[in-house]
Design a protein around this motif. Structure first.
Motif, PDB file in Angstrom:
ATOM      1  N   GLN A 110       0.843  -1.180   0.000  1.00 33.83           N
ATOM      2  CA  GLN A 110       0.000   0.000   0.000  1.00 33.83           C
ATOM      3  C   GLN A 110       0.883   1.236   0.000  1.00 33.83           C
ATOM      4  OE1 GLN A 110      -2.361  -0.474   3.521  1.00 33.83           O
ATOM      5  NE2 GLN A 110      -4.020  -1.418   2.372  1.00 33.83           N
ATOM      6  N   HIS A 111       0.331   2.329  -0.513  1.00 38.96           N
ATOM      7  CA  HIS A 111       1.031   3.607  -0.548  1.00 38.96           C
ATOM      8  C   HIS A 111       0.116   4.699  -0.027  1.00 38.96           C
ATOM      9  CE1 HIS A 111       4.374   2.103  -2.940  1.00 38.96           C
ATOM     10  NE2 HIS A 111       3.479   1.412  -3.606  1.00 38.96           N
ATOM     11  N   ALA A 112       0.716   5.696   0.612  1.00 40.18           N
ATOM     12  CA  ALA A 112      -0.038   6.855   1.086  1.00 40.18           C
ATOM     13  C   ALA A 112       0.626   8.102   0.509  1.00 40.18           C
ATOM     14  CB  ALA A 112      -0.040   6.903   2.605  1.00 40.18           C
ATOM     15  N   VAL A 113      -0.165   8.968  -0.091  1.00 38.06           N
ATOM     16  CA  VAL A 113       0.347  10.187  -0.707  1.00 38.06           C
ATOM     17  C   VAL A 113      -0.379  11.383  -0.104  1.00 38.06           C
ATOM     18  CG1 VAL A 113       0.659  11.402  -2.898  1.00 38.06           C
ATOM     19  CG2 VAL A 113       0.787   8.919  -2.835  1.00 38.06           C
ATOM     20  N   ASN A 114       0.370  12.473   0.146  1.00 38.87           N
ATOM     21  CA  ASN A 114      -0.208  13.707   0.695  1.00 38.87           C
ATOM     22  C   ASN A 114      -0.935  13.468   2.014  1.00 38.87           C
ATOM     23  OD1 ASN A 114       0.760  15.354  -1.398  1.00 38.87           O
ATOM     24  ND2 ASN A 114      -0.964  14.771  -2.688  1.00 38.87           N
ATOM     25  N   VAL A 115      -0.242  12.805   2.917  1.00 38.26           N
ATOM     26  CA  VAL A 115      -0.807  12.517   4.237  1.00 38.26           C
ATOM     27  C   VAL A 115       0.107  13.085   5.314  1.00 38.26           C
ATOM     28  CG1 VAL A 115      -1.941  10.406   3.451  1.00 38.26           C
ATOM     29  CG2 VAL A 115       0.339  10.273   4.465  1.00 38.26           C
ATOM     30  N   VAL A 116      -0.438  13.295   6.495  1.00 37.25           N
ATOM     31  CA  VAL A 116       0.380  13.637   7.657  1.00 37.25           C
ATOM     32  C   VAL A 116       0.945  12.329   8.187  1.00 37.25           C
ATOM     33  CG1 VAL A 116       0.348  14.514  10.023  1.00 37.25           C
ATOM     34  CG2 VAL A 116      -0.950  15.694   8.235  1.00 37.25           C
ATOM     35  N   SER A 117       2.243  12.303   8.409  1.00 36.05           N
ATOM     36  CA  SER A 117       2.864  11.111   8.981  1.00 36.05           C
ATOM     37  C   SER A 117       3.867  11.532  10.040  1.00 36.05           C
ATOM     38  CB  SER A 117       3.533  10.268   7.898  1.00 36.05           C
ATOM     39  OG  SER A 117       4.612  10.971   7.315  1.00 36.05           O
ATOM     40  N   ILE A 118       4.092  10.647  10.990  1.00 35.04           N
ATOM     41  CA  ILE A 118       5.065  10.907  12.049  1.00 35.04           C
ATOM     42  C   ILE A 118       5.959   9.685  12.185  1.00 35.04           C
ATOM     43  CG2 ILE A 118       3.546  12.481  13.325  1.00 35.04           C
ATOM     44  CD1 ILE A 118       3.032  10.141  15.300  1.00 35.04           C
ATOM     45  N   SER A 119       7.061   9.865  12.862  1.00 32.08           N
ATOM     46  CA  SER A 119       7.947   8.755  13.172  1.00 32.08           C
ATOM     47  C   SER A 119       7.217   7.776  14.086  1.00 32.08           C
ATOM     48  CB  SER A 119       9.191   9.296  13.876  1.00 32.08           C
ATOM     49  OG  SER A 119       9.919   8.243  14.464  1.00 32.08           O
ATOM     50  N   MET A 120       7.446   6.497  13.873  1.00 33.18           N
ATOM     51  CA  MET A 120       6.868   5.486  14.762  1.00 33.18           C
ATOM     52  C   MET A 120       7.351   5.715  16.195  1.00 33.18           C
ATOM     53  SD  MET A 120       4.938   3.219  13.058  1.00 33.18           S
ATOM     54  CE  MET A 120       5.004   1.714  13.990  1.00 33.18           C
TER      55      MET A 120
END
Length: 87
Positions: A1-11
């Protein structure tokens, strides 16, 4: 799966409350750390998508020891990463 233009943070920034729900550390108005619930999406083992609870530009705390935290300002979304579902 891929996510584009999302907010992400470090695990590393992702925490879990007493009920095992995902959350992040933020500063309250009184500048003390508080847990804020978040809804997570997919992750690549390094970063995790935040579907709800944070937006680009929010400042979160990164716990790195029992008595101190680091500050992280979330970048504007736009990174793409391959990921697997968070269980």
């Amino acid at each position: 799966q891929h996510a584009v233009n999302v907010v992400s943070i470090s695990m590393n920034a992702l925490q879990f409350d007493a009920s095992d729900y995902p959350c992040v550390l933020m500063r309250s108005n009184s500048r003390t750390p508080v847990l804020k619930p978040v809804t997570v999406g997919i992750n690549d083992g390094i970063n995790v998508e935040i579907k709800d609870g944070l937006q680009a530009g929010d400042v979160i705390l990164l716990p790195h020891s029992e008595n101190s935290q680091s500050v992280l300002k979330l970048p504007i979304p736009g990174r793409r990463f391959a990921a697997s579902s968070v269980q």
